[in-house]
Design an enzyme around this catalytic site. Structure first.
Site, PDB file in Angstrom:
ATOM      1  CD  GLN A  73      41.676  34.076  14.438  1.00  0.00           C
ATOM      2  OE1 GLN A  73      41.811  34.450  15.597  1.00  0.00           O
ATOM      3  NE2 GLN A  73      40.632  34.441  13.696  1.00  0.00           N
ATOM      4  CD  GLU A  93      39.099  19.217  14.565  1.00  0.00           C
ATOM      5  OE1 GLU A  93      39.578  20.025  13.745  1.00  0.00           O
ATOM      6  OE2 GLU A  93      38.091  19.465  15.255  1.00  0.00           O
ATOM      7  N   GLY A  99      49.015  29.542  16.744  1.00  0.00           N
ATOM      8  CA  GLY A  99      50.127  28.965  15.997  1.00  0.00           C
ATOM      9  C   GLY A  99      50.384  27.520  16.326  1.00  0.00           C
ATOM     10  N   GLY A 106      44.600  19.418   4.794  1.00  0.00           N
ATOM     11  CA  GLY A 106      45.038  20.303   5.866  1.00  0.00           C
ATOM     12  C   GLY A 106      46.475  19.942   6.246  1.00  0.00           C
ATOM     13  CG  ASP A 129      33.122  14.360   5.198  1.00  0.00           C
ATOM     14  OD1 ASP A 129      32.021  14.572   5.754  1.00  0.00           O
ATOM     15  OD2 ASP A 129      33.587  15.097   4.311  1.00  0.00           O
ATOM     16  CG  HIS A 148      37.992  25.888  18.494  1.00  0.00           C
ATOM     17  ND1 HIS A 148      38.130  26.671  17.375  1.00  0.00           N
ATOM     18  CD2 HIS A 148      39.243  25.758  19.024  1.00  0.00           C
ATOM     19  CE1 HIS A 148      39.409  27.009  17.218  1.00  0.00           C
ATOM     20  NE2 HIS A 148      40.097  26.456  18.196  1.00  0.00           N
ATOM     21  CG  HIS A 201      37.982  29.416  20.776  1.00  0.00           C
ATOM     22  ND1 HIS A 201      37.904  30.707  21.243  1.00  0.00           N
ATOM     23  CD2 HIS A 201      39.286  29.198  20.485  1.00  0.00           C
ATOM     24  CE1 HIS A 201      39.120  31.245  21.227  1.00  0.00           C
ATOM     25  NE2 HIS A 201      39.975  30.345  20.769  1.00  0.00           N
ATOM     26  CD1 TRP A 234      39.522  28.157   7.358  1.00  0.00           C
ATOM     27  CD2 TRP A 234      37.751  28.716   8.604  1.00  0.00           C
ATOM     28  NE1 TRP A 234      38.438  28.282   6.528  1.00  0.00           N
ATOM     29  CE2 TRP A 234      37.343  28.622   7.249  1.00  0.00           C
ATOM     30  CE3 TRP A 234      36.804  29.051   9.570  1.00  0.00           C
ATOM     31  CZ2 TRP A 234      36.026  28.853   6.843  1.00  0.00           C
ATOM     32  CZ3 TRP A 234      35.492  29.275   9.164  1.00  0.00           C
ATOM     33  CH2 TRP A 234      35.113  29.182   7.820  1.00  0.00           C
ATOM     34  CD  GLU A 263      47.737  30.404  21.230  1.00  0.00           C
ATOM     35  OE1 GLU A 263      47.221  29.282  21.201  1.00  0.00           O
ATOM     36  OE2 GLU A 263      48.124  30.997  20.208  1.00  0.00           O
ATOM     37  NE  ARG A 313      41.177  27.252  23.384  1.00  0.00           N
ATOM     38  CZ  ARG A 313      41.797  27.064  22.233  1.00  0.00           C
ATOM     39  NH1 ARG A 313      41.384  26.114  21.413  1.00  0.00           N
ATOM     40  NH2 ARG A 313      42.815  27.807  21.889  1.00  0.00           N
ATOM     41  CE  LYS A 344      34.151  18.174   3.181  1.00  0.00           C
ATOM     42  NZ  LYS A 344      32.950  17.664   3.860  1.00  0.00           N
TER      43      LYS A 344
HETATM   44  C1  SIN Z   1      43.156  30.346  18.948  1.00  0.00           C
HETATM   45  O1  SIN Z   1      43.851  31.044  18.227  1.00  0.00           O
HETATM   46  O2  SIN Z   1      42.571  30.730  19.955  1.00  0.00           O
HETATM   47  C2  SIN Z   1      42.975  28.933  18.563  1.00  0.00           C
HETATM   48  C3  SIN Z   1      44.201  28.177  18.823  1.00  0.00           C
HETATM   49  C4  SIN Z   1      43.839  26.749  18.966  1.00  0.00           C
HETATM   50  O3  SIN Z   1      42.663  26.405  18.913  1.00  0.00           O
HETATM   51  O4  SIN Z   1      44.740  25.945  19.168  1.00  0.00           O
END
Ligand code: SIN
Length: 497
Positions: free
Chosen positions: A48, A342, A50, A14, A198, A318, A219, A46, A108, A261, A36
């Protein structure tokens, strides 16, 4: 046994792993990068939302304050400040490399200003990762899964790897873990199938410290299959309504749909319970298909049309704020072992990650960890793999159901205790699998082990803070502390230590 050697072994392809590998390659190191799954792999493609970059010098302080506010007392302020200070250098480099960032930043949840830079509408993670992968000189070995770290005299010296051609020893001067999160521990998640924690288990078994696993960010707006409806949609005007058609967020927080969030996730959960469902109306967003192509495609795949109807949404697991404890350079404290992204707990996210801070962290810490690793390469003799936890993957649906019930958005001591007793009764075995076919047993073993640690931490944390909400302890306690597990010890550690 087949053996490969490298200066730096990077596990996970990643953003943190690939950017780290690029930094090490630029220093002339021999880097081996394992994934893997087939590329582009991990959670990054994945993403979305930024990358959150402070807009300018003045905004740095505001970005820091937003990060601290979202993290509810558990952000390591020095770490957060240093990451934000470094951010502009990385943005400049990525722009020079030709990455197609939109010129206009987006707002956001939890951000006081629009400062999130997207790529390709809502295909930010994918385009970022493709741009980085294109610059790698060395190959990425796909379908290669590390089952254990090689350890000699307390130093990590490589990994025991399952590959399509059979088992393999990789001997390396240092290892960078960038294996991502543990979302697959929950029944509904926005994470890819490989998010089975892992690296956290590899590190813990080798003696590193796991920190704050109880903080799992839910999320607020996932579709019924777990696919994400980006928070940026709310930043652009999408509105949440309950099953009675009422807009409810202003009742919960003055920032409405753009509250942090954890607040939105709990509100969505509560309104869903009270009224039978929650819907996100994307129709106020101009040029929806152009701005959010992934969201529109995912909704259509479920037979929903976001241009004509509000979408049913619910919280989904999430992001893991906790993980392998590192210092600000990504060092785990275990000689030879570094972690970024992460899988790690660097101190940036605290009890609740601010949206889009994680890709930034992957960049900054990926590079720092790789460079720190190169400063201390060693190839000890006699390194051996450790046994790995293995579990019948047929038990995973029941494990996930238990975790969703007991350790979801709202938790209670009684439910956590019952789930822990059940998890402790799972027939976990130990061994070193010899073939890639063992992947499901290995991943299930990792998840079961992490479930136990997460539940132990969630039980010990008798307070509500950030993403961890205990109905039986609904307020934050007087002291902010981390929970750290090393070997069989679990302890409270004050913030800043
Ligand atoms: C999202 O696009 O809502 C996720 C962004 C994030 O989790 O940082």
């Amino acid at each position: 046994m087949r053996t490969l050697t490298a200066d730096l072994l990077v596990l996970g392809a990643g953003v943190a792993g690939v950017y780290g590998a690029l930094a090490a390659e630029a220093r002339g190191a021999r880097v081996l990068l394992l994934s893997k799954d087939p590329l582009p792999s991990g959670s990054t493609p994945w993403a979305q939302g930024g990358v959150a970059f402070p807009l300018d010098e003045a905004d740095l302080e505001a970005h820091l304050q937003d990060t601290l506010r979202a993290g509810r007392g558990l952000v390591e302020e020095g770490v957060a400040r240093s990451i934000l200070e470094e951010a502009p250098r990385h943005l400049e480099r990525l722009l020079a490399w030709g990455l197609p960032f939109h010129p206009e930043p987006t707002r956001e949840g939890g951000h006081s200003r629009p400062r999130v830079r997207h790529l390709g509408g809502d295909r930010s993670g994918l385009l970022l990762l493709q741009g980085l992968l294109a610059r790698l000189r060395g190959p990425v070995l796909e379908g290669h899964l590390a089952a254990s770290l090689l350890v000699a005299g307390g130093r990590v010296a490589g990994a025991y790897v399952l590959s399509p051609e059979g088992p393999l020893w990789v001997r390396s001067g240092a290892v960078l873990l960038a294996t991502g999160g543990l979302g697959r521990l929950f029944p509904v998640t926005t994470n890819p199938p490989g998010a089975t924690g892992d690296g956290m288990v590899l590190a813990w078994r080798a003696g590193a410290t796991l920190r704050d696993l109880e903080f799992v960010q839910f999320h607020p707006t996932a579709l019924p299959d777990g696919s994400l409806v980006s928070e940026a949609c709310r930043g652009e005007g999408a509105v949440l309504r309950n099953a009675r058609g009422e807009r409810f967020m202003p009742r919960y927080d003055p920032q409405g749909e753009l509250a942090p969030r954890d607040v939105v996730a709990r509100a969505v959960f509560a309104e869903g319970q009270a009224t039978g469902g929650v819907y996100l109306d994307l129709r106020p967003i101009p040029r929806l298909e152009e701005r959010f192509p992934s969201v529109v495609a995912q909704a259509r795949a479920l037979g929903l049309d976001p241009l004509r109807e509000p979408l049913p949404v619910a919280p989904a697991a999430h992001y893991a704020m906790g993980g392998v404890r590192t210092d600000p350079r990504g060092f785990t404290g275990l000689p030879g072992l570094f972690a970024a992204g992460e899988v790690a707990s660097s101190g940036l996210h605290g009890a609740n990650r601010l949206a889009s801070n994680s890709l930034l962290e992957g960049l900054v810490l990926g590079e720092r960890a790789a460079l720190a690793a190169l400063e201390d390469l060693a190839f000890p003799l006699g390194a051996e793999p450790l046994p790995a936890p293995l579990l019948d993957p047929g038990l995973l649906p029941a494990l996930r159901a238990r975790m969703g019930e007991a350790a979801g958005v709202v938790r209670r001591g009684e439910g956590l205790r019952e789930a822990l007793a059940w998890v402790q009764g799972l027939p976990l075995e130990e061994g070193l699998p010899g073939a890639l076919e063992a992947r499901p047993r290995l991943e299930a073993g990792h998840l079961a082990l992490l479930a136990r640690l997460l539940l132990e931490m969630a039980l010990l944390r008798e307070e509500s803070r950030g993403a961890h909400f205990r109905q039986d302890f609904p307020q934050p306690g007087p002291e902010a502390y981390h929970l750290e597990a090393q070997g069989t010890s679990l302890r409270k550690v004050p913030v800043g230590v």
